[in-house]
Design a protein around this motif. Structure first.
Motif, PDB file in Angstrom:
ATOM      1  N   TRP A  76     -57.265  43.077 -65.018  1.00 50.20           N
ATOM      2  CA  TRP A  76     -56.807  43.280 -63.637  1.00 50.20           C
ATOM      3  C   TRP A  76     -57.991  43.635 -62.728  1.00 50.20           C
ATOM      4  O   TRP A  76     -58.050  43.243 -61.561  1.00 50.20           O
ATOM      5  N   LEU A  77     -58.962  44.411 -63.268  1.00 49.15           N
ATOM      6  CA  LEU A  77     -60.079  44.900 -62.466  1.00 49.15           C
ATOM      7  C   LEU A  77     -60.997  43.800 -61.966  1.00 49.15           C
ATOM      8  O   LEU A  77     -61.804  44.023 -61.057  1.00 49.15           O
ATOM      9  N   GLN A  78     -60.926  42.611 -62.554  1.00 44.34           N
ATOM     10  CA  GLN A  78     -61.766  41.514 -62.078  1.00 44.34           C
ATOM     11  C   GLN A  78     -61.473  41.154 -60.622  1.00 44.34           C
ATOM     12  O   GLN A  78     -62.336  40.607 -59.921  1.00 44.34           O
ATOM     13  N   TYR A  79     -60.252  41.464 -60.159  1.00 46.99           N
ATOM     14  CA  TYR A  79     -59.918  41.246 -58.749  1.00 46.99           C
ATOM     15  C   TYR A  79     -60.907  41.963 -57.837  1.00 46.99           C
ATOM     16  O   TYR A  79     -61.217  41.489 -56.739  1.00 46.99           O
ATOM     17  N   GLU A  80     -61.373  43.149 -58.279  1.00 49.56           N
ATOM     18  CA  GLU A  80     -62.192  43.993 -57.408  1.00 49.56           C
ATOM     19  C   GLU A  80     -63.566  43.400 -57.139  1.00 49.56           C
ATOM     20  O   GLU A  80     -64.244  43.800 -56.197  1.00 49.56           O
ATOM     21  N   LEU A  81     -64.008  42.465 -57.974  1.00 48.12           N
ATOM     22  CA  LEU A  81     -65.304  41.838 -57.751  1.00 48.12           C
ATOM     23  C   LEU A  81     -65.347  41.093 -56.425  1.00 48.12           C
ATOM     24  O   LEU A  81     -66.397  40.984 -55.783  1.00 48.12           O
ATOM     25  N   ALA A  82     -64.206  40.552 -56.003  1.00 48.81           N
ATOM     26  CA  ALA A  82     -64.167  39.736 -54.787  1.00 48.81           C
ATOM     27  C   ALA A  82     -64.024  40.568 -53.512  1.00 48.81           C
ATOM     28  O   ALA A  82     -64.276  40.055 -52.416  1.00 48.81           O
ATOM     29  N   VAL A  83     -63.645  41.843 -53.635  1.00 46.53           N
ATOM     30  CA  VAL A  83     -63.337  42.645 -52.438  1.00 46.53           C
ATOM     31  C   VAL A  83     -64.546  42.820 -51.521  1.00 46.53           C
ATOM     32  O   VAL A  83     -64.479  42.481 -50.328  1.00 46.53           O
ATOM     33  N   PRO A  84     -65.692  43.353 -52.000  1.00 45.90           N
ATOM     34  CA  PRO A  84     -66.826  43.513 -51.072  1.00 45.90           C
ATOM     35  C   PRO A  84     -67.386  42.184 -50.581  1.00 45.90           C
ATOM     36  O   PRO A  84     -67.895  42.095 -49.452  1.00 45.90           O
ATOM     37  N   LEU A  85     -67.292  41.134 -51.402  1.00 48.26           N
ATOM     38  CA  LEU A  85     -67.758  39.815 -50.968  1.00 48.26           C
ATOM     39  C   LEU A  85     -66.880  39.280 -49.837  1.00 48.26           C
ATOM     40  O   LEU A  85     -67.383  38.732 -48.838  1.00 48.26           O
ATOM     41  N   ALA A  86     -65.567  39.435 -49.987  1.00 46.16           N
ATOM     42  CA  ALA A  86     -64.654  38.994 -48.928  1.00 46.16           C
ATOM     43  C   ALA A  86     -64.852  39.822 -47.663  1.00 46.16           C
ATOM     44  O   ALA A  86     -64.723  39.301 -46.543  1.00 46.16           O
ATOM     45  N   ALA A  87     -65.186  41.107 -47.829  1.00 45.85           N
ATOM     46  CA  ALA A  87     -65.412  41.963 -46.664  1.00 45.85           C
ATOM     47  C   ALA A  87     -66.567  41.436 -45.815  1.00 45.85           C
ATOM     48  O   ALA A  87     -66.550  41.558 -44.580  1.00 45.85           O
ATOM     49  N   ASP A 264     -63.247  48.957 -30.458  1.00 43.99           N
ATOM     50  CA  ASP A 264     -64.150  47.873 -30.116  1.00 43.99           C
ATOM     51  C   ASP A 264     -64.548  47.148 -31.403  1.00 43.99           C
ATOM     52  O   ASP A 264     -64.132  47.534 -32.503  1.00 43.99           O
ATOM     53  N   LEU A 265     -65.362  46.113 -31.263  1.00 44.06           N
ATOM     54  CA  LEU A 265     -65.774  45.317 -32.418  1.00 44.06           C
ATOM     55  C   LEU A 265     -66.584  46.132 -33.431  1.00 44.06           C
ATOM     56  O   LEU A 265     -66.335  46.021 -34.644  1.00 44.06           O
ATOM     57  N   PRO A 266     -67.561  46.952 -33.011  1.00 45.23           N
ATOM     58  CA  PRO A 266     -68.283  47.763 -33.997  1.00 45.23           C
ATOM     59  C   PRO A 266     -67.367  48.694 -34.800  1.00 45.23           C
ATOM     60  O   PRO A 266     -67.582  48.899 -36.003  1.00 45.23           O
ATOM     61  N   THR A 267     -66.337  49.239 -34.156  1.00 42.28           N
ATOM     62  CA  THR A 267     -65.393  50.105 -34.865  1.00 42.28           C
ATOM     63  C   THR A 267     -64.610  49.318 -35.902  1.00 42.28           C
ATOM     64  O   THR A 267     -64.403  49.780 -37.036  1.00 42.28           O
ATOM     65  N   ALA A 268     -64.183  48.107 -35.532  1.00 42.45           N
ATOM     66  CA  ALA A 268     -63.449  47.258 -36.479  1.00 42.45           C
ATOM     67  C   ALA A 268     -64.321  46.908 -37.673  1.00 42.45           C
ATOM     68  O   ALA A 268     -63.874  46.923 -38.827  1.00 42.45           O
ATOM     69  N   ARG A 269     -65.575  46.598 -37.400  1.00 44.69           N
ATOM     70  CA  ARG A 269     -66.480  46.241 -38.494  1.00 44.69           C
ATOM     71  C   ARG A 269     -66.780  47.439 -39.390  1.00 44.69           C
ATOM     72  O   ARG A 269     -66.930  47.296 -40.608  1.00 44.69           O
ATOM     73  N   LYS A 270     -66.873  48.607 -38.821  1.00 47.62           N
ATOM     74  CA  LYS A 270     -67.084  49.800 -39.637  1.00 47.62           C
ATOM     75  C   LYS A 270     -65.890  50.039 -40.550  1.00 47.62           C
ATOM     76  O   LYS A 270     -66.047  50.437 -41.708  1.00 47.62           O
ATOM     77  N   ALA A 271     -64.690  49.776 -40.043  1.00 44.30           N
ATOM     78  CA  ALA A 271     -63.487  49.920 -40.865  1.00 44.30           C
ATOM     79  C   ALA A 271     -63.517  48.950 -42.047  1.00 44.30           C
ATOM     80  O   ALA A 271     -63.141  49.314 -43.170  1.00 44.30           O
ATOM     81  N   ILE A 272     -63.964  47.725 -41.789  1.00 42.17           N
ATOM     82  CA  ILE A 272     -64.076  46.737 -42.873  1.00 42.17           C
ATOM     83  C   ILE A 272     -65.098  47.201 -43.905  1.00 42.17           C
ATOM     84  O   ILE A 272     -64.883  47.085 -45.121  1.00 42.17           O
ATOM     85  N   LEU A 273     -66.219  47.740 -43.428  1.00 43.23           N
ATOM     86  CA  LEU A 273     -67.259  48.243 -44.326  1.00 43.23           C
ATOM     87  C   LEU A 273     -66.727  49.370 -45.205  1.00 43.23           C
ATOM     88  O   LEU A 273     -66.947  49.389 -46.427  1.00 43.23           O
ATOM     89  N   LEU A 274     -66.007  50.301 -44.602  1.00 47.07           N
ATOM     90  CA  LEU A 274     -65.441  51.426 -45.361  1.00 47.07           C
ATOM     91  C   LEU A 274     -64.433  50.934 -46.394  1.00 47.07           C
ATOM     92  O   LEU A 274     -64.410  51.398 -47.540  1.00 47.07           O
ATOM     93  N   ASN A 275     -63.599  49.991 -45.989  1.00 49.39           N
ATOM     94  CA  ASN A 275     -62.599  49.454 -46.906  1.00 49.39           C
ATOM     95  C   ASN A 275     -63.255  48.742 -48.090  1.00 49.39           C
ATOM     96  O   ASN A 275     -62.830  48.896 -49.243  1.00 49.39           O
ATOM     97  N   GLY A 276     -64.319  47.988 -47.806  1.00 49.89           N
ATOM     98  CA  GLY A 276     -64.982  47.238 -48.862  1.00 49.89           C
ATOM     99  C   GLY A 276     -65.723  48.099 -49.862  1.00 49.89           C
ATOM    100  O   GLY A 276     -65.965  47.677 -50.999  1.00 49.89           O
ATOM    101  N   THR A 277     -66.077  49.324 -49.463  1.00 44.67           N
ATOM    102  CA  THR A 277     -66.852  50.196 -50.350  1.00 44.67           C
ATOM    103  C   THR A 277     -66.036  51.317 -50.984  1.00 44.67           C
ATOM    104  O   THR A 277     -66.444  51.849 -52.019  1.00 44.67           O
ATOM    105  N   LEU A 278     -64.906  51.699 -50.382  1.00 41.25           N
ATOM    106  CA  LEU A 278     -64.159  52.862 -50.866  1.00 41.25           C
ATOM    107  C   LEU A 278     -62.928  52.520 -51.702  1.00 41.25           C
ATOM    108  O   LEU A 278     -62.301  53.425 -52.259  1.00 41.25           O
ATOM    109  N   ARG A 279     -62.591  51.270 -51.793  1.00 44.47           N
ATOM    110  CA  ARG A 279     -61.363  50.904 -52.503  1.00 44.47           C
ATOM    111  C   ARG A 279     -61.483  51.063 -54.022  1.00 44.47           C
ATOM    112  O   ARG A 279     -60.537  51.475 -54.689  1.00 44.47           O
ATOM    113  N   LEU A 280     -62.653  50.762 -54.579  1.00 45.45           N
ATOM    114  CA  LEU A 280     -62.815  50.753 -56.037  1.00 45.45           C
ATOM    115  C   LEU A 280     -62.468  52.086 -56.695  1.00 45.45           C
ATOM    116  O   LEU A 280     -61.795  52.093 -57.734  1.00 45.45           O
TER     117      LEU A 280
END
Length: 520
Positions: A76-87, A264-280
């Motif tokens: 199941w954990l192999q799914y997580e390999l794609a998360v930061p790449l998709a981010a 704003d756009l920088p805030t949205a991108r920061k949210a994506i960055l946080l999501n891509g790094t904190l989910r694991l």
């Protein structure tokens, strides 16, 4: 459950409703309701995104998949390999629709692809997400019914009704803040279950040695999922998972609406960055719960008897109800119930936004009391909430093949829809306003053909093939887009964001490889 547990559940749910009322009283217009007035910060959005991605289905389904489900395990954990790449890809996608300043992401494609493509994209979202919401509500209600000792029908009413109430009142902002509450409760719940299991296990080392070793292997290098039925091998989960995450979290209104609500756009991108790094870390927590639950299942005769002939997803609810201490049990059940609702609330709010903005377009409504835009937005949310409940009741009496069919239909849309949003980033426009509809249809038809003609192919590959077919068609029928002013051109993300997500991708691979070698 003990009366104390029921009290905790009731207090938690009352708190969620009270929060939505408090937020709803501040709303004056549709932008407040659908986009929280564009005042949300990165941490709030990221917390909500993680909470929705790791919902009740994940907390219940992932441990069951790892512990006892046939063909399951830590793969199941192999799914997580794609998360930061998709981010990384989503950092670019968000620029395309955030700068457009619209309520729905589909509005961003109109200038380059035409109104017909915009409406088709929105219609596909309403149809696909609407059906998927009904399936999800039914699936979650089955689990909640076990936890609360209710019938499935009553569980649908509880989950669907409460979700509809606080979403209708509080809008997307209530969804996001309730998601953050749910994230905290779910994470602590998974940790608590893991700790209790450690105390219950007799001779953990011996239990681990006797556990099916194939379930502890993360990387599955044999097979490709194209024609061998290896749906959970590395390549479909990495490549297909990349396109799946990119399409769902970057091009699905129910997910992207949170990014549109950013300041704003920088805030949205920061949210994506946080999501891509904190989910694991969260995923590793409930997967640890799954491994420990599998070890305990070998030792618990009561749990083995209860699971005879049952859906594997019931193992976690049965464990929680039987073995978790009073008080803690109420908190965990509250978390499961809240997670079930969080997957529904944002869906019906985004469906309301799509219908209102992409089809009604602010037109006057003849019905008395619905002329005020905010009232109309809330009324549409009620309509979609009732529709989700109705579909859940319908699916509760259907065969399992019907549920598979609905999920397959939704999955067939992802790749072609993603192609449209990638297309607008390339600075091109369609020569014909209806060519986009034709390319979308071709991509979906390709996936439908693969589903019927290649049943051994993993559905994850559909995301790639549907994308490629639609993208090739769009490119062939396009020309350079010269109408957009310079300030509307795509703004690339900061290099440090790409660097951090690249590091997150490498770290994810390394952590999973270390676990694979340690457990195998």
């Amino acid at each position: 459950m003990h009366p104390l547990d029921w009290l905790i559940v009731i207090v938690y749910l009352a708190g969620v409703v009270a929060l939505s009322v408090w937020i709803g009283l501040r709303q004056k217009q549709q932008s407040d309701y659908y986009l929280a007035g564009n005042r949300l910060g990165a941490w709030s959005i990221a917390g909500s995104m993680i909470a929705t991605q790791c919902s009740a289905i994940s907390l219940i389904g992932a441990p069951a998949f790892i512990a006892i489900k046939e063909g399951g395990g830590l793969k199941w954990l192999q799914y997580e390999l794609a998360v930061p790449l998709a981010a990384i890809g989503i950092l670019y996608l968000v620029s395309g629709y955030k700068k457009a300043g619209t309520t729905t992401i589909f509005s961003a494609v109109e200038s380059q692809m035409g109104a017909a493509t915009r409406k088709t994209l929105s219609l596909l979202f309403i149809a696909g997400r609407g059906l998927a919401t009904g399936v999800a509500l039914y699936a979650m209600s089955v689990v909640v019914a076990v936890c609360l000792d209710l019938s499935v029908s009553n569980s649908i009413l509880v989950v669907g009704g409460l979700s509809m109430v606080y979403t209708t009142i509080g809008g997307i902002e209530a969804d996001i803040y309730s998601d953050i509450m749910q994230l905290i409760v779910l994470w602590l719940s998974a940790l608590a279950c893991a700790v209790v299991l450690l105390f219950l296990l007799e001779s953990p080392g011996d239990a681990l040695n006797s556990f099916d070793s194939s379930r502890l292997a993360i990387y599955q290098l044999s097979g490709n999922g194209l024609n061998d039925g290896a749906a959970y091998s590395l390549w479909p989960m990495l490549i297909g998972g990349f396109f799946l995450y990119l399409a769902y979290y970057g091009c699905d209104q129910s997910q992207a609406q949170r990014l549109l609500a950013a300041k704003d756009l920088p805030t949205a991108r920061k949210a994506i960055l946080l999501n891509g790094t904190l989910r694991l870390p969260l995923v590793l927590t409930y997967c640890s719960f799954g491994v420990l639950l599998g070890l305990f299942y070998q030792q618990s005769e009561w749990l083995q008897q209860m699971m005879q002939g049952q859906n594997p997803d019931f193992i976690a609810p049965y464990f929680i109800i039987e073995y978790m201490p009073t008080g803690l049990k109420g908190i965990i059940v509250s978390g499961i119930l809240a997670a079930a609702m969080s997957s529904l609330d944002s869906n019906i709010n985004s469906l309301s936004a799509a219908l209102e903005k992409d089809f009604l377009g602010g037109k006057e409504v003849a019905f008395p009391g619905l002329r005020h835009p905010l009232v109309r937005a809330r009324s549409l949310t009620v309509v979609f909430g009732l529709a989700a409940c109705g579909l859940a009741f319908l699916f509760s009496g259907s065969q399992a093949t019907v549920l598979v069919l609905v999920n397959a239909i939704s999955s067939a849309f992802n790749g072609p829809i993603l192609a449209c949003f990638v297309f607008i980033l390339l600075g091109r426009e369609l020569k014909s306003p209806y060519w986009g509809v034709a390319c979308l249809s071709a991509g979906i038809a390709t996936n439908a053909t693969l589903w019927l003609a290649a049943p051994q192919m993993s559905w994850l590959w559909w995301n790639l093939f549907g994308f490629v077919v639609a993208m090739v068609g769009l490119t062939l029928g396009s020309r350079r887009f010269a109408k957009a002013p310079r300030e509307q051109c795509v703004e690339g993300p900061k290099p440090r964001h790409l660097y951090l997500l690249g590091c997150a991708a490498v770290a994810t691979f390394a952590v999973l490889l270390g676990l694979h070698l340690l457990l195998s």
